[in-house]
Design a protein around this motif. Structure first.
Motif, PDB file in Angstrom:
ATOM      1  N   UNK A  18       8.638   0.746   7.931  1.00  0.00           N
ATOM      2  CA  UNK A  18       7.774   0.428   9.074  1.00  0.00           C
ATOM      3  C   UNK A  18       8.306   1.060  10.363  1.00  0.00           C
ATOM      4  N   UNK A  19       9.640   1.074  10.510  1.00  0.00           N
ATOM      5  CA  UNK A  19      10.248   1.698  11.692  1.00  0.00           C
ATOM      6  C   UNK A  19      10.031   3.213  11.689  1.00  0.00           C
ATOM      7  N   UNK A  20      10.068   3.807  10.514  1.00  0.00           N
ATOM      8  CA  UNK A  20       9.815   5.246  10.410  1.00  0.00           C
ATOM      9  C   UNK A  20       8.355   5.561  10.726  1.00  0.00           C
ATOM     10  N   UNK A  21       7.438   4.733  10.223  1.00  0.00           N
ATOM     11  CA  UNK A  21       6.015   5.005  10.397  1.00  0.00           C
ATOM     12  C   UNK A  21       5.556   4.806  11.838  1.00  0.00           C
ATOM     13  N   UNK A  22       6.195   3.892  12.584  1.00  0.00           N
ATOM     14  CA  UNK A  22       5.709   3.598  13.940  1.00  0.00           C
ATOM     15  C   UNK A  22       5.939   4.765  14.898  1.00  0.00           C
ATOM     16  N   UNK A  23       6.836   5.707  14.552  1.00  0.00           N
ATOM     17  CA  UNK A  23       7.090   6.841  15.454  1.00  0.00           C
ATOM     18  C   UNK A  23       6.054   7.953  15.249  1.00  0.00           C
ATOM     19  N   UNK A  24       5.153   7.777  14.284  1.00  0.00           N
ATOM     20  CA  UNK A  24       4.161   8.813  13.998  1.00  0.00           C
ATOM     21  C   UNK A  24       3.016   8.768  15.009  1.00  0.00           C
ATOM     22  N   UNK A  25       2.185   9.820  15.009  1.00  0.00           N
ATOM     23  CA  UNK A  25       1.199   9.956  16.080  1.00  0.00           C
ATOM     24  C   UNK A  25       0.006   9.021  15.943  1.00  0.00           C
ATOM     25  N   UNK A  26      -0.697   9.102  14.811  1.00  0.00           N
ATOM     26  CA  UNK A  26      -1.949   8.364  14.641  1.00  0.00           C
ATOM     27  C   UNK A  26      -1.838   7.354  13.512  1.00  0.00           C
ATOM     28  N   UNK A  27      -2.618   6.292  13.610  1.00  0.00           N
ATOM     29  CA  UNK A  27      -2.582   5.269  12.565  1.00  0.00           C
ATOM     30  C   UNK A  27      -2.934   5.852  11.200  1.00  0.00           C
ATOM     31  N   UNK A  28      -3.861   6.806  11.173  1.00  0.00           N
ATOM     32  CA  UNK A  28      -4.275   7.375   9.882  1.00  0.00           C
ATOM     33  C   UNK A  28      -3.182   8.265   9.286  1.00  0.00           C
ATOM     34  N   UNK A  29      -2.159   8.591  10.089  1.00  0.00           N
ATOM     35  CA  UNK A  29      -1.017   9.354   9.592  1.00  0.00           C
ATOM     36  C   UNK A  29       0.210   8.471   9.398  1.00  0.00           C
ATOM     37  N   UNK A  30       0.057   7.172   9.634  1.00  0.00           N
ATOM     38  CA  UNK A  30       1.196   6.250   9.561  1.00  0.00           C
ATOM     39  C   UNK A  30       1.077   5.322   8.353  1.00  0.00           C
ATOM     40  N   UNK A  31       0.581   5.868   7.250  1.00  0.00           N
ATOM     41  CA  UNK A  31       0.497   5.131   5.996  1.00  0.00           C
ATOM     42  C   UNK A  31       1.439   5.767   4.981  1.00  0.00           C
ATOM     43  N   UNK A  32       1.884   4.958   4.022  1.00  0.00           N
ATOM     44  CA  UNK A  32       2.774   5.457   2.975  1.00  0.00           C
ATOM     45  C   UNK A  32       2.341   4.876   1.634  1.00  0.00           C
ATOM     46  N   UNK A  33       2.682   5.564   0.560  1.00  0.00           N
ATOM     47  CA  UNK A  33       2.421   5.000  -0.767  1.00  0.00           C
ATOM     48  C   UNK A  33       3.569   5.344  -1.702  1.00  0.00           C
ATOM     49  N   UNK A  34       3.836   4.421  -2.627  1.00  0.00           N
ATOM     50  CA  UNK A  34       4.917   4.663  -3.592  1.00  0.00           C
ATOM     51  C   UNK A  34       4.372   5.414  -4.796  1.00  0.00           C
ATOM     52  N   UNK A  35       5.196   5.560  -5.828  1.00  0.00           N
ATOM     53  CA  UNK A  35       4.769   6.354  -6.984  1.00  0.00           C
ATOM     54  C   UNK A  35       3.673   5.685  -7.796  1.00  0.00           C
ATOM     55  N   UNK A  36       3.367   4.409  -7.498  1.00  0.00           N
ATOM     56  CA  UNK A  36       2.261   3.708  -8.162  1.00  0.00           C
ATOM     57  C   UNK A  36       1.002   3.688  -7.284  1.00  0.00           C
ATOM     58  N   UNK A  37       1.048   4.428  -6.179  1.00  0.00           N
ATOM     59  CA  UNK A  37      -0.042   4.478  -5.188  1.00  0.00           C
ATOM     60  C   UNK A  37      -0.296   3.135  -4.509  1.00  0.00           C
ATOM     61  N   UNK A  38       0.760   2.307  -4.456  1.00  0.00           N
ATOM     62  CA  UNK A  38       0.680   1.076  -3.662  1.00  0.00           C
ATOM     63  C   UNK A  38       0.797   1.466  -2.195  1.00  0.00           C
ATOM     64  N   UNK A  39      -0.169   1.020  -1.382  1.00  0.00           N
ATOM     65  CA  UNK A  39      -0.249   1.464   0.006  1.00  0.00           C
ATOM     66  C   UNK A  39       0.549   0.555   0.941  1.00  0.00           C
ATOM     67  N   UNK A  40       1.328   1.167   1.823  1.00  0.00           N
ATOM     68  CA  UNK A  40       1.961   0.445   2.929  1.00  0.00           C
ATOM     69  C   UNK A  40       1.261   0.901   4.202  1.00  0.00           C
ATOM     70  N   UNK A  41       0.610  -0.029   4.888  1.00  0.00           N
ATOM     71  CA  UNK A  41      -0.246   0.330   6.034  1.00  0.00           C
ATOM     72  C   UNK A  41      -0.057  -0.681   7.166  1.00  0.00           C
ATOM     73  N   UNK A  42       1.125  -0.681   7.790  1.00  0.00           N
ATOM     74  CA  UNK A  42       1.404  -1.712   8.806  1.00  0.00           C
ATOM     75  C   UNK A  42       0.610  -1.560  10.092  1.00  0.00           C
ATOM     76  N   UNK A  43       0.029  -0.394  10.342  1.00  0.00           N
ATOM     77  CA  UNK A  43      -0.634  -0.156  11.634  1.00  0.00           C
ATOM     78  C   UNK A  43      -2.146   0.095  11.477  1.00  0.00           C
ATOM     79  N   UNK A  44      -2.683  -0.369  10.335  1.00  0.00           N
ATOM     80  CA  UNK A  44      -4.136  -0.404  10.099  1.00  0.00           C
ATOM     81  C   UNK A  44      -4.775   0.995  10.077  1.00  0.00           C
TER      82      UNK A  44
END
Length: 409
Positions: free
Chosen positions: A85-111
């Motif tokens: 979450x700390x890594x993602x918050x430094x990104x520019x846009x919310x649509x670029x601040x999502x992550x997924x693991x190898x099972x395509x489980x989405x981490x989307x703390x900033x909507x």
């Protein structure tokens, strides 16, 4: 150690668009652990590694803080304690601040997924305003996704406006700016890139010569759209619709800069704008260190585009001078790109987008006629040196006179 796919790859998969580049972030690892697993370090500023087999880039999760001006003015901190979450918050846009693991489980703390569905480009945090390059990047993404209905969130546009007014844009290097500009011009709707930059005040900072065209009238007879800035955007739009290369799109953007220098009392006419605009085109070329082929074509199109429109009326001698200026004998592709830019200029007018452009085939035929003049017979007659050059010129002029007569018949 946990590895996530982040950024554009996640965004584009959710949009159903092809995924090309994949960014990976590694949480809970040290540099030593990465090296032990065979990853090769590449980043000088922060820990980035190449995968031992795929060669793809893997970055350790990191935080950052502003420490200076411009795109590079940041201090980074990477450690196993930095969370996703700390890594993602430094990104520019919310649509670029999502992550997924190898099972395509989405981490989307900033909507980001919510903003994808709402078709909104929205900044993740106020730290957005610390990086001036993001103004160009958001405008570029707006151009890329305009066809899907995306717009820039008002609060993000306000931050972009603050950045534009802060002087931070002037700290951007020519190389970084050109990378974003050139990519934006090659998007499906490059006019949106210019429109967004103008809306947030960045255009008058980065390209005041282009910004100055808006509000400058042209004769309605030739330009039903009247406004020179609107015309420039329409020409760029035509270039995109006709899949023109970057050289042509750059020339289309800059071709009418001279009209921004016309005194108001002379409006809507723009006498000799082709020549007055050359110094402005040169200035923009140099400011962004545009590639040589882009610079050359922009200057040539700026100087000669009205010749292209009047091709059927040109005297053979003027036509020959035009061909010589482009060195059509050794660089036929550049002349072809000039013709394309002229055609886009002719079509970039309200209600005339489907107009025919017979000048294109006429110019191609003229180039062929001049190119077909044989040099060997002149050599056999004993011509050499400067005399040979003059003899070739006379024969080419003769060929162009015959070509014009045949075309007029």
């Amino acid at each position: 150690m946990r590895i996530y796919k982040v950024g554009g790859a996640v965004r584009d998969r959710l949009l159903g668009k092809p995924v090309t580049d994949i960014d990976w972030v590694v949480v809970g690892a040290t540099t030593e652990e990465m090296l032990a697993q065979g990853y090769r370090p590449v980043g000088a500023d922060f820990p980035v590694f190449l995968h031992p087999k795929s060669g793809e880039e893997y970055a350790l999760a990191r935080t950052e803080r502003k420490s200076g001006r411009g795109y590079g003015g940041f201090t980074f901190h990477a450690s196993p304690e930095v969370t996703l979450e700390e890594d993602l918050i430094r990104r520019d846009l919310t649509i670029n601040a999502m992550a997924e693991d190898d099972q395509q489980n989405l981490t989307d703390p900033y909507h980001g997924q919510r903003d994808l569905e709402a078709r909104v480009l929205r900044h993740v945090s106020p730290a957005f305003a610390e990086d001036p390059l993001r103004v160009l990047r958001v405008a570029r993404l707006a151009a890329r996704y305009a066809g899907l209905g995306f717009t820039v969130a008002p609060e993000t546009l306000e931050l972009m406006r603050q950045l534009s007014e802060s002087g931070e844009l002037k700290a951007l290097t020519a190389e970084r700016s050109w990378k974003e500009i050139s990519r934006a011009l090659m998007e499906d709707q490059p006019r949106v890139f210019i429109e967004v930059l103008r809306e947030c005040g960045a255009l008058k900072v980065l390209m005041p010569e282009v910004d100055a065209l808006f509000g400058v009238p042209q004769p309605a007879t030739h330009h039903p759209e009247i406004d020179t800035g609107v015309h420039t955007l329409s020409v760029l739009e035509q270039a995109a619709q006709h899949k023109q290369p970057l050289t042509v799109r750059w020339a289309c953007l800059l071709h009418d800069l001279g009209k921004g220098l016309t005194p108001e009392e002379e409006w809507p006419r723009h006498i000799a704008h082709e020549h007055t605009g050359l110094k402005l085109i040169k200035a923009v070329n140099e400011r962004f260190k545009a590639p040589k082929d882009c610079q050359e074509l922009a200057l040539l199109v700026g100087q000669y585009h009205t010749h292209g429109h009047r091709a059927l009326e040109l005297k053979p001698s003027t036509l020959l001078d035009l061909l010589q200026s482009f060195d059509v004998y050794r660089r036929p592709q550049r002349f072809e790109e000039f013709i394309a830019a002229c055609e886009m200029d002719a079509r970039g007018r309200k209600g005339l987008e489907q107009r025919s452009y017979p000048q294109a085939d006429y110019l191609r035929g003229a180039a062929t006629a001049a190119r077909n003049v044989a040099v060997q017979p002149l050599l056999e007659k004993g011509f050499k040196g400067p005399e040979l050059g003059e003899a070739i010129k006379r024969e080419r002029l003769k060929a162009l006179k015959a070509y014009k007569e045949a075309a007029s018949a």
